[in-house]
Design an enzyme around this catalytic site. Structure first.
Site, short mmCIF file in Angstrom:
data_model
loop_
_atom_site.label_atom_id
_atom_site.label_comp_id
_atom_site.label_asym_id
_atom_site.label_seq_id
_atom_site.Cartn_x
_atom_site.Cartn_y
_atom_site.Cartn_z
CB CYS A 88 27.49 -12.17 61.57
SG CYS A 88 27.40 -10.82 60.35
CG HIS A 194 32.31 -12.45 61.20
ND1 HIS A 194 31.57 -13.56 60.82
CD2 HIS A 194 31.78 -11.41 60.52
CE1 HIS A 194 30.64 -13.19 59.95
NE2 HIS A 194 30.74 -11.89 59.76
CD GLU A 196 33.75 -16.19 62.21
OE1 GLU A 196 33.11 -15.89 61.17
OE2 GLU A 196 33.34 -15.91 63.37
#
Length: 221
Positions: A88, A194, A196
């Site tokens: 990001c 992202h 994750e």
């Protein structure tokens, strides 16, 4: 394997660290994930991850406020060519500059600037938030192995990386027009989304990153 996740006061550090730990465990890798603001830990790491959430200028200032960190990044990423992943705003900081509440200097690793998203459809809201399909432009890149049509990842952003060199764009997404979803050069790669938070596709990318030795012939430094 030691993985340094840089803590400069910005980013979903716990989420990123947990995702890396899970990925390493599932790949049966002997890996230690170290969340750190210490340049010496970065020197000792095998891989470096730079997360980031917030405004470009604030993140750049936070990173530069860590004693010796910019020099450590130059030493380990640019000179020693250790595998590097920006996430990001961490990816955006790889740019020459960011244009957000003024002009702010980036790391200058990939030529270009970070500027506001400008969707062609005025009904599309900013920030861009949610799941979007990515289109891989550099299929041979090791970190993108296994990606193809239908893979969706999770975005939260109002700005996008405008690369000077189109070959630095490894994947795109569309939000009222295409924008870079993944950029990369040599041993460096960055995701606007992202990983994750991107479920199976994100974990696949993280697993590929942990297996990557940092070499890629498609767009060397």
């Amino acid at each position: 394997m030691k993985i340094a996740v840089i803590d400069y006061g910005s980013g979903n550090l716990r989420s990123v660290a947990k995702a890396l730990e899970r990925t390493a465990r599932e790949a049966d890798l002997d890996a230690a994930v170290l969340v750190t603001g210490d340049a010496a830990v970065v020197d000792a790491a095998d891989r470096i991850v730079l997360p980031g959430v917030g405004a470009f200028g604030d993140c750049a200032a936070g990173l530069r406020a860590l004693p010796g960190m910019i020099a450590a990044l130059e030493r380990n990423v640019v000179e020693a060519r250790k595998p590097f992943l920006g996430i990001c705003v961490g990816m955006q900081l790889m740019a020459t500059r960011g244009i957000e509440h003024g002009t702010h200097e980036g790391l200058g690793w990939i030529g270009g600037e970070v500027a506001p998203l400008e969707p062609s459809d005025p009904s599309l809201k900013i920030p861009h938030m949610g799941w979007n399909e990515i289109v891989v432009e550099a299929e041979a890149h090791p970190v993108l192995a296994g990606f193809g049509p239908g893979d969706h990842v999770y975005f939260v952003h109002s700005y996008a990386f405008r690369c000077e060199n189109g070959s630095d764009v490894l994947a795109t997404a569309d939000y009222g027009g295409p924008f870079p979803a993944i950029v990369g050069r040599g041993n460096m790669i960055g995701t606007q989304f992202h990983p994750e938070k991107s479920q199976s596709a994100g974990l696949r990318l993280l697993g590929n990153f942990l297996a990557w030795n940092g070499s890629w012939n498609g767009n060397p430094n």
